[in-house]
Design a protein around this motif. Structure first.
Motif, PDB file in Angstrom:
ATOM      1  N   LYS A 122      17.596   8.181  13.513  1.00  0.00           N
ATOM      2  CA  LYS A 122      16.516   7.551  12.759  1.00  0.00           C
ATOM      3  C   LYS A 122      15.317   8.496  12.693  1.00  0.00           C
ATOM      4  O   LYS A 122      15.044   9.239  13.637  1.00  0.00           O
ATOM      5  CB  LYS A 122      16.117   6.228  13.415  1.00  0.00           C
ATOM      6  N   VAL A 123      14.619   8.451  11.570  1.00  0.00           N
ATOM      7  CA  VAL A 123      13.548   9.413  11.300  1.00  0.00           C
ATOM      8  C   VAL A 123      12.262   8.676  10.933  1.00  0.00           C
ATOM      9  O   VAL A 123      12.296   7.650  10.243  1.00  0.00           O
ATOM     10  CB  VAL A 123      13.950  10.350  10.137  1.00  0.00           C
ATOM     11  N   ASN A 124      11.128   9.203  11.414  1.00  0.00           N
ATOM     12  CA  ASN A 124       9.850   8.624  10.993  1.00  0.00           C
ATOM     13  C   ASN A 124       9.335   9.325   9.736  1.00  0.00           C
ATOM     14  O   ASN A 124       9.585  10.515   9.519  1.00  0.00           O
ATOM     15  CB  ASN A 124       8.796   8.692  12.107  1.00  0.00           C
ATOM     16  N   GLY A 125       8.630   8.578   8.903  1.00  0.00           N
ATOM     17  CA  GLY A 125       7.956   9.177   7.761  1.00  0.00           C
ATOM     18  C   GLY A 125       6.632   9.774   8.208  1.00  0.00           C
ATOM     19  O   GLY A 125       6.117   9.446   9.281  1.00  0.00           O
ATOM     20  N   VAL A 126       6.065  10.658   7.388  1.00  0.00           N
ATOM     21  CA  VAL A 126       4.819  11.344   7.746  1.00  0.00           C
ATOM     22  C   VAL A 126       3.848  11.292   6.578  1.00  0.00           C
ATOM     23  O   VAL A 126       4.225  11.506   5.419  1.00  0.00           O
ATOM     24  CB  VAL A 126       5.074  12.822   8.113  1.00  0.00           C
ATOM     25  N   THR A 127       2.589  11.014   6.901  1.00  0.00           N
ATOM     26  CA  THR A 127       1.538  11.090   5.896  1.00  0.00           C
ATOM     27  C   THR A 127       0.385  11.913   6.440  1.00  0.00           C
ATOM     28  O   THR A 127       0.032  11.815   7.616  1.00  0.00           O
ATOM     29  CB  THR A 127       1.046   9.683   5.489  1.00  0.00           C
ATOM     30  N   TYR A 132      -8.565   6.666   1.874  1.00  0.00           N
ATOM     31  CA  TYR A 132      -7.933   5.396   2.229  1.00  0.00           C
ATOM     32  C   TYR A 132      -6.830   5.012   1.244  1.00  0.00           C
ATOM     33  O   TYR A 132      -5.707   4.691   1.628  1.00  0.00           O
ATOM     34  CB  TYR A 132      -8.971   4.264   2.269  1.00  0.00           C
ATOM     35  N   GLU A 133      -7.176   5.025  -0.039  1.00  0.00           N
ATOM     36  CA  GLU A 133      -6.235   4.559  -1.056  1.00  0.00           C
ATOM     37  C   GLU A 133      -4.978   5.423  -1.099  1.00  0.00           C
ATOM     38  O   GLU A 133      -3.854   4.910  -1.204  1.00  0.00           O
ATOM     39  CB  GLU A 133      -6.910   4.533  -2.434  1.00  0.00           C
ATOM     40  N   SER A 134      -5.161   6.748  -1.019  1.00  0.00           N
ATOM     41  CA  SER A 134      -4.006   7.650  -1.072  1.00  0.00           C
ATOM     42  C   SER A 134      -3.118   7.478   0.152  1.00  0.00           C
ATOM     43  O   SER A 134      -1.888   7.517   0.056  1.00  0.00           O
ATOM     44  CB  SER A 134      -4.480   9.102  -1.178  1.00  0.00           C
ATOM     45  N   THR A 135      -3.736   7.286   1.314  1.00  0.00           N
ATOM     46  CA  THR A 135      -2.965   7.090   2.542  1.00  0.00           C
ATOM     47  C   THR A 135      -2.136   5.815   2.465  1.00  0.00           C
ATOM     48  O   THR A 135      -0.939   5.811   2.785  1.00  0.00           O
ATOM     49  CB  THR A 135      -3.905   7.030   3.761  1.00  0.00           C
ATOM     50  N   ILE A 136      -2.751   4.742   2.025  1.00  0.00           N
ATOM     51  CA  ILE A 136      -2.036   3.468   1.919  1.00  0.00           C
ATOM     52  C   ILE A 136      -0.917   3.568   0.890  1.00  0.00           C
ATOM     53  O   ILE A 136       0.202   3.082   1.110  1.00  0.00           O
ATOM     54  CB  ILE A 136      -3.020   2.334   1.565  1.00  0.00           C
ATOM     55  N   SER A 137      -1.186   4.229  -0.231  1.00  0.00           N
ATOM     56  CA  SER A 137      -0.165   4.401  -1.266  1.00  0.00           C
ATOM     57  C   SER A 137       1.015   5.215  -0.745  1.00  0.00           C
ATOM     58  O   SER A 137       2.182   4.886  -1.002  1.00  0.00           O
ATOM     59  CB  SER A 137      -0.773   5.090  -2.489  1.00  0.00           C
ATOM     60  N   LYS A 138       0.726   6.281   0.007  1.00  0.00           N
ATOM     61  CA  LYS A 138       1.784   7.124   0.565  1.00  0.00           C
ATOM     62  C   LYS A 138       2.641   6.334   1.545  1.00  0.00           C
ATOM     63  O   LYS A 138       3.885   6.396   1.506  1.00  0.00           O
ATOM     64  CB  LYS A 138       1.162   8.336   1.261  1.00  0.00           C
ATOM     65  N   ILE A 139       2.002   5.589   2.436  1.00  0.00           N
ATOM     66  CA  ILE A 139       2.759   4.810   3.423  1.00  0.00           C
ATOM     67  C   ILE A 139       3.577   3.725   2.737  1.00  0.00           C
ATOM     68  O   ILE A 139       4.738   3.491   3.095  1.00  0.00           O
ATOM     69  CB  ILE A 139       1.814   4.205   4.477  1.00  0.00           C
ATOM     70  N   ARG A 140       2.999   3.089   1.731  1.00  0.00           N
ATOM     71  CA  ARG A 140       3.750   2.069   0.999  1.00  0.00           C
ATOM     72  C   ARG A 140       5.013   2.677   0.382  1.00  0.00           C
ATOM     73  O   ARG A 140       6.094   2.077   0.403  1.00  0.00           O
ATOM     74  CB  ARG A 140       2.869   1.444  -0.080  1.00  0.00           C
ATOM     75  N   GLY A 141       4.875   3.883  -0.154  1.00  0.00           N
ATOM     76  CA  GLY A 141       6.030   4.566  -0.731  1.00  0.00           C
ATOM     77  C   GLY A 141       7.085   4.902   0.306  1.00  0.00           C
ATOM     78  O   GLY A 141       8.290   4.750   0.060  1.00  0.00           O
ATOM     79  N   LEU A 142       6.654   5.361   1.489  1.00  0.00           N
ATOM     80  CA  LEU A 142       7.599   5.687   2.566  1.00  0.00           C
ATOM     81  C   LEU A 142       8.344   4.440   3.040  1.00  0.00           C
ATOM     82  O   LEU A 142       9.552   4.488   3.297  1.00  0.00           O
ATOM     83  CB  LEU A 142       6.853   6.335   3.735  1.00  0.00           C
ATOM     84  N   LEU A 143       7.634   3.338   3.141  1.00  0.00           N
ATOM     85  CA  LEU A 143       8.286   2.091   3.545  1.00  0.00           C
ATOM     86  C   LEU A 143       9.319   1.663   2.505  1.00  0.00           C
ATOM     87  O   LEU A 143      10.412   1.189   2.856  1.00  0.00           O
ATOM     88  CB  LEU A 143       7.239   0.994   3.746  1.00  0.00           C
ATOM     89  N   ALA A 144       8.995   1.871   1.238  1.00  0.00           N
ATOM     90  CA  ALA A 144       9.935   1.525   0.171  1.00  0.00           C
ATOM     91  C   ALA A 144      11.175   2.415   0.211  1.00  0.00           C
ATOM     92  O   ALA A 144      12.271   1.994  -0.191  1.00  0.00           O
ATOM     93  CB  ALA A 144       9.247   1.644  -1.188  1.00  0.00           C
ATOM     94  N   GLU A 145      11.017   3.645   0.720  1.00  0.00           N
ATOM     95  CA  GLU A 145      12.154   4.569   0.833  1.00  0.00           C
ATOM     96  C   GLU A 145      13.071   4.217   1.998  1.00  0.00           C
ATOM     97  O   GLU A 145      14.162   4.786   2.121  1.00  0.00           O
ATOM     98  CB  GLU A 145      11.648   6.003   1.007  1.00  0.00           C
ATOM     99  N   GLY A 174       0.342  -4.580   6.892  1.00  0.00           N
ATOM    100  CA  GLY A 174       0.866  -5.428   7.954  1.00  0.00           C
ATOM    101  C   GLY A 174       1.358  -4.673   9.178  1.00  0.00           C
ATOM    102  O   GLY A 174       1.081  -3.485   9.371  1.00  0.00           O
ATOM    103  N   TYR A 175       2.136  -5.400   9.986  1.00  0.00           N
ATOM    104  CA  TYR A 175       2.576  -4.892  11.286  1.00  0.00           C
ATOM    105  C   TYR A 175       4.102  -4.820  11.405  1.00  0.00           C
ATOM    106  O   TYR A 175       4.632  -4.704  12.506  1.00  0.00           O
ATOM    107  CB  TYR A 175       2.024  -5.789  12.397  1.00  0.00           C
ATOM    108  N   ASP A 176       4.789  -4.856  10.275  1.00  0.00           N
ATOM    109  CA  ASP A 176       6.253  -4.861  10.315  1.00  0.00           C
ATOM    110  C   ASP A 176       6.853  -3.462  10.403  1.00  0.00           C
ATOM    111  O   ASP A 176       8.049  -3.284  10.173  1.00  0.00           O
ATOM    112  CB  ASP A 176       6.817  -5.581   9.082  1.00  0.00           C
ATOM    113  N   PHE A 177       6.045  -2.467  10.696  1.00  0.00           N
ATOM    114  CA  PHE A 177       6.544  -1.102  10.860  1.00  0.00           C
ATOM    115  C   PHE A 177       5.793  -0.440  12.014  1.00  0.00           C
ATOM    116  O   PHE A 177       4.663  -0.808  12.337  1.00  0.00           O
ATOM    117  CB  PHE A 177       6.363  -0.281   9.573  1.00  0.00           C
ATOM    118  N   GLY A 178       6.453   0.529  12.644  1.00  0.00           N
ATOM    119  CA  GLY A 178       5.816   1.262  13.730  1.00  0.00           C
ATOM    120  C   GLY A 178       4.811   2.265  13.191  1.00  0.00           C
ATOM    121  O   GLY A 178       5.046   2.901  12.156  1.00  0.00           O
ATOM    122  N   LEU A 179       3.692   2.413  13.884  1.00  0.00           N
ATOM    123  CA  LEU A 179       2.650   3.341  13.445  1.00  0.00           C
ATOM    124  C   LEU A 179       2.286   4.276  14.592  1.00  0.00           C
ATOM    125  O   LEU A 179       1.897   3.829  15.679  1.00  0.00           O
ATOM    126  CB  LEU A 179       1.414   2.570  12.977  1.00  0.00           C
TER     127      LEU A 179
END
Length: 338
Positions: A122-127, A132-145, A174-179
């Motif tokens: 298993k692999v973690n995504g990286v941002t 703020y907006e770009s960070t949230i958009s990037k993480i949202r995209g990683l979660l979708a992947e 939210g809190y449904d992913f590890g940070l």
């Protein structure tokens, strides 16, 4: 094993986006591909990726040593002699030699007794650091992947901006992913003790290298409930022992390419697991060839831990095809190639 030929090729890896570690910004990195040929005609290549910020030799020092070598000089005694002073060269040499042994039919069980490799990692995504907006958009995209754990680079000039970014990420996603947070030594002791407790409420899995110096880990003990990970400070097996003996960190970030190779990384993993330390294997921004060492070590972990192996896509001119692509946050190992 007798070698008949030895050659090196230098590559400059260019990164799609600059990144900063311990105050130094990188846009590229020079590495050496070490190719060994044995007397049976089998050929294998390993990657030497110096990273002085993590305690390795410099690119210049590695180049001087490599240019002085010949096939006849490469033997177990030589490798043992360079291990401490030239860990990046040792890692590349070892990778090529292990490949040769595998080409001759040796299995993981004989190369590394007691090691059992998982079929997937298993692999973690990286941002990176952004607004703020770009960070949230990037993480949202990683979660979708399909990523379920995200490592977020932090260490902005104003620590309050880091706090606000984490707050917004949790508030919107939210809190449904590890940070996980990676400070790369951006804070000093005073800032760490002031600002890290403000992040306790956001369910942070761990924070990497909040301070630069290992000595300062002693002064931040207990200032927050968030586990601390040693990254740049974990430069050797002796450093790992020191961290454990003084209870300075709860997580080890293990980079085979800068620790001297697979064997040394596996030693540190074993030490960590025996002492209740969480080992997380990552690349050190080498090419896809060197990444194979990290994938191999990640597959050897006893626990199912998300590792930092999604960096191949950061390189715009990777000389090697990535045989371990990430799909839905997972790498499949196949034949366990090094």
């Amino acid at each position: 094993m007798m070698l008949s030929d030895f050659s090196i090729t230098k590559h400059e890896l260019r990164y799609k986006n600059p990144f900063t570690i311990s105050g130094k910004t990188f846009t590229s990195k020079e590495v050496f591909y070490i190719t060994l040929t044995d007397q049976e005609g089998c050929r294998a290549t390993g990657e030497c990726a110096p990273f002085p910020q993590f305690g390795t030799e410099s690119v210049e020092a590695a180049g001087i040593l490599l240019k002085s070598l010949s096939a006849e000089k490469i033997n177990p005694g030589f490798l043992q002699g360079i291990k401490a002073k030239y860990p990046a060269v040792h890692a590349g040499m070892e990778q090529a030699l292990l490949q040769l042994r595998m080409l001759h039919g040796e299995r993981t069980e004989s190369l590394f007794p007691g090691i059992r490799l998982k079929s997937s990692v298993k692999v973690n995504g990286v941002t990176g650091i952004s607004d703020y907006e770009s960070t949230i958009s990037k993480i949202r995209g990683l979660l979708a992947e399909g990523y379920h754990v995200i490592k977020m680079k932090t260490g902005r000039p104003d620590p309050e901006d880091d706090i606000e970014t984490v707050k917004r990420v949790r508030g919107e996603l939210g809190y449904d992913f590890g940070l996980r947070l990676d400070l790369n030594g951006a804070w000093d002791v005073q800032k760490t003790c002031k600002y890290l407790p403000k992040l306790d409420q956001y369910n942070i899995e761990y924070v990497e290298q909040p301070v630069q110096l290992l000595h300062d880990f002693l002064h931040i003990k207990g200032c927050s409930s968030i586990p601390v990970a040693a990254d740049e400070s974990l430069m050797s097996f002796l450093a790992a022992m020191n961290i454990i003996e003084n209870e300075l960190a709860q997580v080890f970030i293990i980079k085979p390419a800068v620790l001297g190779g697979v064997t040394e990384a596996l030693r540190i993993i074993s030490l960590a697991e025996a002492n209740g330390i969480k080992p997380v294997v990552t690349t050190s921004l080498e090419s896809s060839l060197g990444k194979r060492m990290a994938v191999f070590c990640a597959a050897a972990l006893k626990e199912d831990i998300h590792c930092g192996l999604s960096t191949a896509g950061m390189i715009s001119n990777d000389p090697t095809t990535d045989i371990y692509p990430v799909n839905s946050g997972v790498i499949s190992l196949g034949n366990h190639l090094l």
